[in-house]
Design a protein around this motif. Structure first.
Motif, PDB file in Angstrom:
ATOM      1  N   PRO A 107      66.432  -4.440  43.242  1.00 50.25           N
ATOM      2  CA  PRO A 107      67.230  -5.681  43.165  1.00 50.25           C
ATOM      3  C   PRO A 107      67.152  -6.522  44.435  1.00 50.25           C
ATOM      4  N   ASP A 108      67.165  -5.878  45.601  1.00 48.14           N
ATOM      5  CA  ASP A 108      67.082  -6.622  46.870  1.00 48.14           C
ATOM      6  C   ASP A 108      65.712  -7.267  47.047  1.00 48.14           C
ATOM      7  N   ILE A 109      64.654  -6.566  46.618  1.00 45.74           N
ATOM      8  CA  ILE A 109      63.303  -7.128  46.745  1.00 45.74           C
ATOM      9  C   ILE A 109      63.142  -8.321  45.814  1.00 45.74           C
ATOM     10  N   ILE A 110      63.680  -8.208  44.610  1.00 55.35           N
ATOM     11  CA  ILE A 110      63.618  -9.328  43.665  1.00 55.35           C
ATOM     12  C   ILE A 110      64.369 -10.537  44.227  1.00 55.35           C
ATOM     13  N   LYS A 111      65.529 -10.284  44.806  1.00 54.19           N
ATOM     14  CA  LYS A 111      66.310 -11.366  45.405  1.00 54.19           C
ATOM     15  C   LYS A 111      65.542 -12.028  46.547  1.00 54.19           C
ATOM     16  N   ALA A 125      56.110 -14.773  48.264  1.00 50.82           N
ATOM     17  CA  ALA A 125      56.880 -14.279  47.116  1.00 50.82           C
ATOM     18  C   ALA A 125      55.969 -13.540  46.147  1.00 50.82           C
ATOM     19  N   LEU A 126      54.786 -14.104  45.903  1.00 50.02           N
ATOM     20  CA  LEU A 126      53.837 -13.484  44.976  1.00 50.02           C
ATOM     21  C   LEU A 126      53.352 -12.140  45.497  1.00 50.02           C
ATOM     22  N   SER A 127      53.107 -12.062  46.798  1.00 46.81           N
ATOM     23  CA  SER A 127      52.656 -10.812  47.400  1.00 46.81           C
ATOM     24  C   SER A 127      53.706  -9.709  47.238  1.00 46.81           C
ATOM     25  N   ILE A 128      54.957 -10.047  47.497  1.00 43.62           N
ATOM     26  CA  ILE A 128      56.050  -9.069  47.367  1.00 43.62           C
ATOM     27  C   ILE A 128      56.190  -8.593  45.929  1.00 43.62           C
ATOM     28  N   LEU A 129      56.158  -9.536  44.994  1.00 43.63           N
ATOM     29  CA  LEU A 129      56.338  -9.194  43.581  1.00 43.63           C
ATOM     30  C   LEU A 129      55.173  -8.368  43.040  1.00 43.63           C
ATOM     31  N   THR A 130      53.962  -8.690  43.475  1.00 47.54           N
ATOM     32  CA  THR A 130      52.783  -7.953  43.011  1.00 47.54           C
ATOM     33  C   THR A 130      52.827  -6.510  43.488  1.00 47.54           C
ATOM     34  N   ASN A 131      53.220  -6.309  44.735  1.00 47.90           N
ATOM     35  CA  ASN A 131      53.342  -4.950  45.262  1.00 47.90           C
ATOM     36  C   ASN A 131      54.414  -4.161  44.521  1.00 47.90           C
ATOM     37  N   LEU A 132      55.526  -4.804  44.233  1.00 48.45           N
ATOM     38  CA  LEU A 132      56.620  -4.135  43.538  1.00 48.45           C
ATOM     39  C   LEU A 132      56.216  -3.794  42.105  1.00 48.45           C
TER      40      LEU A 132
END
Length: 217
Positions: A107-111, A125-132
Motif C-alpha cells: 500500500p505504501d509503495i502504491i501511494k 512511478a513506472l519503475s516503482i510499479l514495474t518492480n512491484l
C-alpha cells in the motif's frame, strides 16, 4: 563330591536365572525401542502431513495461515523432524515471511507511485510499479490496482513524450532559423523534462552550440 561339583550344584541354578533375566530384559528393551521408533515415525508422518498443508497454503497465497501452521510444527515436532522436513519448514517459513512483508509494504509503495505520477514524474512511478508488479506475493486486488496504475502512467508518459518531442522539433526549427533565444528556451524545456527525444543532436548539445554562437563576437 569334588569342590567343582559342589560349585556347579550350588550356583548353576543362579546362573540360569541370571541368564533368563538378561533375556527377559533384552526382550523388554527391544520392545520399548521398537515402540519408541514406531512413535517417532508416527509423529514424523503427522509432521509431513502438516508440511504438505503449509505448502498448499503457500501456493494459494494463504501466508498468514501457513505461518501459523509452521509455528505449530516447530513447537510440536521440532525434536523429531528429519533433515529434509526441517529444510522444508525453513523454506516455507522464509517464503511466508517474505510474502507478508511484501503485502505490508505494497500500500505504501502504491501511494508513493501515485504521488510521483501526480507530480508528473512518470518514469520514476513506472519503475516503482514495474518492480512491484514482478512480485509473486501480491493479492489479486493489489495486482489489479498496480496494472491499472501502470496503464495510466504509461498513457501519461507517452503524452509527455509527444509534447517533449514537439518542443524539441520546434526548437530545432528555431535554431535553423537562427532564432537562438527561442531555440534555447525550447531545448532547455526538453532537457529538463528528462525524457529522451529523437534527434541527431541532444538538447544539451544544442544548448552548448547556442552558447558558443552567442559568445562569438
Amino acid at each position: 563330591m569334588s569342590t567343582t561339583d559342589n560349585f556347579k550344584k550350588g550356583y548353576l541354578p543362579w546362573f540360569c536365572l541370571l541368564a533368563l533375566a538378561a533375556i527377559v530384559v533384552g526382550f523388554a528393551l527391544q520392545s520399548v525401542f521398537a515402540e519408541t521408533l514406531t512413535e517417532t515415525q508416527s509423529k514424523q508422518k503427522k509432521a509431513e502431513e502438516y508440511i504438505r498443508v503449509a505448502q498448499e497454503q503457500i501456493k494459494r497465497g494463504l501466508y498468514e495461515s501457513a505461518q501459523a501452521l509452521i509455528k505449530q510444527i516447530r513447537e510440536n515436532y521440532a525434536s523429531i523432524l528429519t533433515e529434509s522436513q526441517r529444510a522444508a519448514v525453513d523454506t516455507l517459513s522464509k517464503q511466508a515471511e517474505e510474502a507478508l512483508e511484501v503485502r505490508r509494504k505494497t500500500p505504501d509503495i502504491i501511494k508513493q507511485a501515485e504521488e510521483l505520477s501526480a507530480a508528473k514524474q512518470y518514469q520514476q512511478a513506472l519503475s516503482i510499479l514495474t518492480n512491484l508488479q514482478a512480485s509473486p506475493y501480491l493479492t489479486e486486488n493489489d495486482r489489479n490496482t498496480i496494472q491499472n496504475l501502470i496503464r495510466n502512467v504509461e498513457a501519461n508518459l507517452n503524452e509527455e513524450r509527444k509534447q517533449a518531442q514537439a518542443v524539441y522539433d520546434q526548437a530545432v526549427q528555431d535554431y535553423l532559423q537562427k532564432n537562438y533565444e527561442k531555440a534555447k528556451a525550447g531545448f532547455m524545456q526538453a532537457a529538463q523534462s528528462g525524457i529522451e527525444v529523437s534527434g541527431s543532436i541532444s538538447p544539451m548539445d544544442y544548448l552548448k552550440m547556442i552558447d558558443q554562437i552567442q559568445q562569438t563576437p
